[in-house]
Design an enzyme around this catalytic site. Sequence first.
Site, PDB file in Angstrom:
ATOM      1  N   ASN A   7       0.851  -1.041  -0.048  1.00  0.00           N
ATOM      2  CA  ASN A   7       0.231  -0.152   0.014  1.00  0.00           C
ATOM      3  C   ASN A   7       0.892   1.236   0.074  1.00  0.00           C
ATOM      4  O   ASN A   7       1.545   1.492   1.085  1.00  0.00           O
ATOM      5  CB  ASN A   7      -0.969   0.011   1.335  1.00  0.00           C
ATOM      6  CG  ASN A   7      -1.594   1.250   1.342  1.00  0.00           C
ATOM      7  OD1 ASN A   7      -1.714   2.023   0.784  1.00  0.00           O
ATOM      8  ND2 ASN A   7      -2.482   1.282   2.494  1.00  0.00           N
ATOM      9  N   LYS A  46       0.066   4.273  -0.248  1.00  0.00           N
ATOM     10  CA  LYS A  46      -0.399   5.253   0.562  1.00  0.00           C
ATOM     11  C   LYS A  46      -0.208   6.760  -0.412  1.00  0.00           C
ATOM     12  O   LYS A  46      -0.434   6.481  -1.520  1.00  0.00           O
ATOM     13  CB  LYS A  46       0.125   5.588   2.017  1.00  0.00           C
ATOM     14  CG  LYS A  46      -0.014   4.295   2.740  1.00  0.00           C
ATOM     15  CD  LYS A  46       0.112   4.261   4.032  1.00  0.00           C
ATOM     16  CE  LYS A  46      -0.241   2.923   4.647  1.00  0.00           C
ATOM     17  NZ  LYS A  46      -0.331   3.146   6.422  1.00  0.00           N
ATOM     18  N   HIS A  66      -9.324   1.204   5.114  1.00  0.00           N
ATOM     19  CA  HIS A  66      -8.281   1.247   5.609  1.00  0.00           C
ATOM     20  C   HIS A  66      -8.122   2.217   6.771  1.00  0.00           C
ATOM     21  O   HIS A  66      -9.067   3.256   6.915  1.00  0.00           O
ATOM     22  CB  HIS A  66      -6.778   1.932   4.814  1.00  0.00           C
ATOM     23  CG  HIS A  66      -5.738   1.597   5.315  1.00  0.00           C
ATOM     24  ND1 HIS A  66      -5.143   2.671   6.164  1.00  0.00           N
ATOM     25  CD2 HIS A  66      -4.504   0.847   5.201  1.00  0.00           C
ATOM     26  CE1 HIS A  66      -4.006   2.181   6.653  1.00  0.00           C
ATOM     27  NE2 HIS A  66      -3.553   1.442   5.897  1.00  0.00           N
ATOM     28  N   GLU A  68      -6.688   4.682   8.088  1.00  0.00           N
ATOM     29  CA  GLU A  68      -6.521   5.901   7.709  1.00  0.00           C
ATOM     30  C   GLU A  68      -7.753   6.620   7.044  1.00  0.00           C
ATOM     31  O   GLU A  68      -7.882   7.686   7.273  1.00  0.00           O
ATOM     32  CB  GLU A  68      -5.444   6.259   6.769  1.00  0.00           C
ATOM     33  CG  GLU A  68      -3.987   5.873   7.684  1.00  0.00           C
ATOM     34  CD  GLU A  68      -2.754   5.389   6.910  1.00  0.00           C
ATOM     35  OE1 GLU A  68      -2.682   5.299   5.815  1.00  0.00           O
ATOM     36  OE2 GLU A  68      -1.815   5.030   7.431  1.00  0.00           O
ATOM     37  N   GLU A 102      -4.735  -5.208  10.488  1.00  0.00           N
ATOM     38  CA  GLU A 102      -3.868  -3.961  10.784  1.00  0.00           C
ATOM     39  C   GLU A 102      -4.227  -3.280  12.099  1.00  0.00           C
ATOM     40  O   GLU A 102      -5.049  -2.238  12.065  1.00  0.00           O
ATOM     41  CB  GLU A 102      -3.911  -2.972   9.660  1.00  0.00           C
ATOM     42  CG  GLU A 102      -3.789  -3.690   8.197  1.00  0.00           C
ATOM     43  CD  GLU A 102      -2.940  -2.546   7.269  1.00  0.00           C
ATOM     44  OE1 GLU A 102      -1.798  -2.736   7.000  1.00  0.00           O
ATOM     45  OE2 GLU A 102      -3.693  -1.592   6.983  1.00  0.00           O
ATOM     46  N   GLY A 145       2.886   2.243  10.905  1.00  0.00           N
ATOM     47  CA  GLY A 145       3.967   3.069  10.831  1.00  0.00           C
ATOM     48  C   GLY A 145       4.545   3.406  12.167  1.00  0.00           C
ATOM     49  O   GLY A 145       5.405   4.665  12.085  1.00  0.00           O
ATOM     50  N   SER A 175       3.779  -2.271  10.497  1.00  0.00           N
ATOM     51  CA  SER A 175       5.224  -2.380  10.462  1.00  0.00           C
ATOM     52  C   SER A 175       5.867  -3.897   9.981  1.00  0.00           C
ATOM     53  O   SER A 175       6.706  -4.267  10.855  1.00  0.00           O
ATOM     54  CB  SER A 175       5.544  -1.975  12.125  1.00  0.00           C
ATOM     55  OG  SER A 175       5.170  -0.539  12.508  1.00  0.00           O
TER      56      SER A 175
HETATM   57  P1  13P Z   1       3.283   0.343   7.716  1.00  0.00           P
HETATM   58  O1  13P Z   1       3.943  -0.971   7.003  1.00  0.00           O
HETATM   59  O2  13P Z   1       4.005   1.475   7.153  1.00  0.00           O
HETATM   60  O3  13P Z   1       3.194  -0.078   9.237  1.00  0.00           O
HETATM   61  O4  13P Z   1       1.843   0.504   6.994  1.00  0.00           O
HETATM   62  C1  13P Z   1       1.075  -0.633   7.304  1.00  0.00           C
HETATM   63  C2  13P Z   1      -0.392  -0.291   6.407  1.00  0.00           C
HETATM   64  O5  13P Z   1      -0.905   0.784   6.939  1.00  0.00           O
HETATM   65  C3  13P Z   1      -0.534  -0.658   5.068  1.00  0.00           C
HETATM   66  O6  13P Z   1      -1.719  -0.534   4.736  1.00  0.00           O
END
Ligand code: 13P
Length: 250
Positions: free
Chosen positions: A9, A11, A96, A98, A166, A172, A212
Site C-alpha cells: 500500500n 498510500k 483502511h 487511515e 492491521e 507506521g 510495521s
Molecule cells: P506500515 O507497513 O508502514 O506500518 O503500514 C501498514 C499499512 O497501513 C498498510 O496498509
Amino acid sequence: MRKKLIAGNWKMNGLKADAKALATAIFAKATSDMHFDMLVCPPMNVLGFVAELPHTGVFVGAQDVAETVKLNGAFTGDVSAHMVHDLGATWTLVGHSERRQYHHETDAIVKQKAINAITEGLTTVICIGETLAERDAGKAVEVVRRQTRECVPAEATAENCVIAYEPVWAIGTGKVPTTADVAEIHAAVRDELAQVLGAEKAENMRILYGGSVKPENAKELLNVDNVDGALIGGASLKADSFWAIAEAVK
Ligand code: 13P
C-alpha cells in the site's frame, strides 16, 4: 492451501517519476509462476499509469473506491470502482484505518464500498483492526469480530475478497503485536467469517497481517497460523525491502 499474498500500500506517495521507478523495479523480478501472489496499490494519481506498465505476476489495485453505487455522477473528488476498473486495476483496498480515522468511514460505509468493488469485479481487501485504546481496554478481539461481521458483505468469496488485519497502533510505528496476539486475532476473524459466510468460504479466504512489517520480522509473522500474507506500507516503497518480505514466504 491458501496462497500467500504480499501486498504493498503506497498510500499518498509517488509522483510519476517515483512511481515508474518503483513499479518497474518491483515488476522486473516478478514472474507468472510465483508461489505467492503480489499486489501493489499506488495512489490514484499514478494508478492508471502503473497499471499500463507490463506487470506479469503482480496485481495492481486502488487504495479506495467511492461509496455511492453510481458508476459516475455528481460526487466531486470521488472515483468509483467502475472508474478504477477502467484504469486497468483489478483489485482495491477498502476500509483502511487511515480512511476510517481521517474520513470518518464507518463499518457500513466500508461494507458498501466492498459491495461496489466486488460488483465491479475488483478483488477487494477489507481492512480491519483495533486502536491502541481498544487493545488496552481488552477489546481487540471484540472489535475485529464486529468489523468482520459489519464490513464483509454476503457477496464476498475467497476469490473476490481478502481480509487485512492491521492494528492501528502498529501502523507506521515500528511496533508489532506478539505472534500469539496475531494468532488470536486471525483465528477470531476466521471464526467470525465462518459465521458470516459459512465454513468453506471462511476456510479459503486469505487473512493478511499489516502494521510495521519489515524484512526483519516478515518470516516470523508470515509463519503465524492463519496469516496468509502481509499488507505493507513503508517497506513497500522500496523494491528491495518489498521483495525481501516476499522472499520470506516459504
Ligand atoms: P506500515 O507497513 O508502514 O506500518 O503500514 C501498514 C499499512 O497501513 C498498510 O496498509
